[in-house]
Write an enzyme that holds these catalytic residues in place. Sequence first.
Site, PDB file in Angstrom:
ATOM      1  N   MET A 220      46.265  57.303  -6.976  1.00  0.00           N
ATOM      2  CA  MET A 220      46.305  57.924  -8.443  1.00  0.00           C
ATOM      3  C   MET A 220      45.757  59.184  -8.644  1.00  0.00           C
ATOM      4  O   MET A 220      45.008  59.643  -9.433  1.00  0.00           O
ATOM      5  CB  MET A 220      45.270  56.963  -9.251  1.00  0.00           C
ATOM      6  CG  MET A 220      45.701  55.453  -9.468  1.00  0.00           C
ATOM      7  SD  MET A 220      44.453  54.915 -10.492  1.00  0.00           S
ATOM      8  CE  MET A 220      43.208  54.257  -9.202  1.00  0.00           C
TER       9      MET A 220
ATOM     10  N   LYS B  61      49.752  49.161 -18.120  1.00  0.00           N
ATOM     11  CA  LYS B  61      49.547  50.378 -18.624  1.00  0.00           C
ATOM     12  C   LYS B  61      50.294  51.470 -18.307  1.00  0.00           C
ATOM     13  O   LYS B  61      50.474  51.807 -17.054  1.00  0.00           O
ATOM     14  CB  LYS B  61      47.943  50.623 -18.375  1.00  0.00           C
ATOM     15  CG  LYS B  61      46.780  49.524 -18.594  1.00  0.00           C
ATOM     16  CD  LYS B  61      45.377  50.081 -18.320  1.00  0.00           C
ATOM     17  CE  LYS B  61      44.626  48.904 -18.476  1.00  0.00           C
ATOM     18  NZ  LYS B  61      44.466  48.030 -17.314  1.00  0.00           N
TER      19      LYS B  61
ATOM     20  N   ASP C  39      51.378  43.521 -14.186  1.00  0.00           N
ATOM     21  CA  ASP C  39      51.210  44.996 -14.276  1.00  0.00           C
ATOM     22  C   ASP C  39      52.364  45.778 -14.246  1.00  0.00           C
ATOM     23  O   ASP C  39      53.599  44.960 -13.648  1.00  0.00           O
ATOM     24  CB  ASP C  39      50.246  45.542 -13.423  1.00  0.00           C
ATOM     25  CG  ASP C  39      48.750  45.221 -13.460  1.00  0.00           C
ATOM     26  OD1 ASP C  39      48.586  44.919 -14.679  1.00  0.00           O
ATOM     27  OD2 ASP C  39      47.909  45.296 -12.635  1.00  0.00           O
TER      28      ASP C  39
HETATM   29  C1  SAM Z   1      45.818  51.388 -10.630  1.00  0.00           C
HETATM   30  S1  SAM Z   1      45.959  51.738  -8.723  1.00  0.00           S
HETATM   31  C2  SAM Z   1      46.240  50.004  -8.174  1.00  0.00           C
HETATM   32  C3  SAM Z   1      46.274  49.964  -6.689  1.00  0.00           C
HETATM   33  C4  SAM Z   1      46.559  48.726  -6.075  1.00  0.00           C
HETATM   34  N1  SAM Z   1      45.478  47.802  -6.471  1.00  0.00           N
HETATM   35  C5  SAM Z   1      46.352  48.620  -4.692  1.00  0.00           C
HETATM   36  O1  SAM Z   1      45.661  47.936  -4.084  1.00  0.00           O
HETATM   37  O2  SAM Z   1      47.358  49.137  -4.167  1.00  0.00           O
HETATM   38  C6  SAM Z   1      47.625  52.604  -8.954  1.00  0.00           C
HETATM   39  C7  SAM Z   1      48.014  53.356  -7.791  1.00  0.00           C
HETATM   40  O3  SAM Z   1      48.132  52.719  -6.525  1.00  0.00           O
HETATM   41  C8  SAM Z   1      49.131  53.500  -5.494  1.00  0.00           C
HETATM   42  N2  SAM Z   1      50.446  52.567  -5.684  1.00  0.00           N
HETATM   43  C9  SAM Z   1      50.337  51.308  -6.066  1.00  0.00           C
HETATM   44  N3  SAM Z   1      51.672  50.934  -5.470  1.00  0.00           N
HETATM   45  C10 SAM Z   1      52.373  52.209  -4.726  1.00  0.00           C
HETATM   46  C11 SAM Z   1      53.410  52.095  -4.029  1.00  0.00           C
HETATM   47  N4  SAM Z   1      54.233  51.229  -3.953  1.00  0.00           N
HETATM   48  N5  SAM Z   1      53.628  53.323  -3.406  1.00  0.00           N
HETATM   49  C12 SAM Z   1      52.830  54.371  -3.697  1.00  0.00           C
HETATM   50  N6  SAM Z   1      51.612  54.258  -3.943  1.00  0.00           N
HETATM   51  C13 SAM Z   1      51.441  53.084  -4.860  1.00  0.00           C
HETATM   52  C14 SAM Z   1      49.218  54.749  -6.369  1.00  0.00           C
HETATM   53  O4  SAM Z   1      48.515  55.736  -6.056  1.00  0.00           O
HETATM   54  C15 SAM Z   1      49.086  54.360  -7.851  1.00  0.00           C
HETATM   55  O5  SAM Z   1      48.794  55.495  -8.637  1.00  0.00           O
END
Ligand code: SAM
Length: 244
Positions: A167, A55, A33
């Site tokens: 998100m 994406k 991803d």
């Molecule tokens: C499609 S979701 C995936 C979440 C992922 N599966 C998880 O468990 O963290 C993507 C969202 O995760 C959050 N996110 C993921 N990595 C991040 C990071 N390093 N710092 C802040 N937010 C993060 C944000 O809100 C982002 O928009």
Amino acid sequence: MNVWLVGAGPGDPDLLTVKAARLLAEADVVVHDALVGGGILALVPPAAELIDVGKRPGRPVPQELISTLLVSLARDGKRVVRLKGGDPFVFGRGGEEAQALLDAGIPFGVVPGITSAVAAPAAAGVPVTHRGVAASFTVVTGHRRAGEHEIDWRALARVGGTVVVLMGVSQRATIAAELIAGGLDPATPVAAVQAATTGDQVTLRGRLDELASADVRSPAVLVIGAVAALELTGVVAPAFSGGR
Ligand SMILES: C[S@@+](CC[C@H](N)C(=O)[O-])C[C@H]1O[C@@H](n2cnc3c(N)ncnc32)[C@H](O)[C@@H]1O
């Protein structure tokens, strides 16, 4: 096992699980991803193929295409790692890919990862539960597509505890307004943790009624509740491997 759905954690390669690192080292193909950073992809052997299916705005990759790709790579006999940010089953659409593999009769396994829902608050020194302050936390997405169930933010405001929003950056004005309309105090503390556990981490802090105008950038986790006023980072300890 032909395909592993693997959580890459929030960004810091040190937060990969031992199993994730082992599977990456053994992979023939890694399908990853956008949120999986270079530090983690550097662990993939040079001979392995890297396929970026991230994406991004303006470049959507249909989920069915990703599932079809996984099935076809597995049928070619490849050892496939499907690497996803955080945990594969937390807003990662890992469930849909698992279902597609199941339907196609492809053996697969799931390796949980450290989700940003807890890692981002922790990186900012915010415990999502804290004795006497928050006895629960709710993890919710701020992003809804047409036809999906709406989040009942007003009901969530009455649940109590900490609200952790993934998100949620683009919808932050609506989220804040709805939570306040549902009864949350406009002065409720909020922490927005951007790019948590990476070299670009930034934490913005303020009140719920200031969230709409705050300059929050994706990817970010919004932490809403009394715990967001805490900043338990202390003095940063050197890594154990740094020696004395
Ligand atoms: C499609 S979701 C995936 C979440 C992922 N599966 C998880 O468990 O963290 C993507 C969202 O995760 C959050 N996110 C993921 N990595 C991040 C990071 N390093 N710092 C802040 N937010 C993060 C944000 O809100 C982002 O928009």
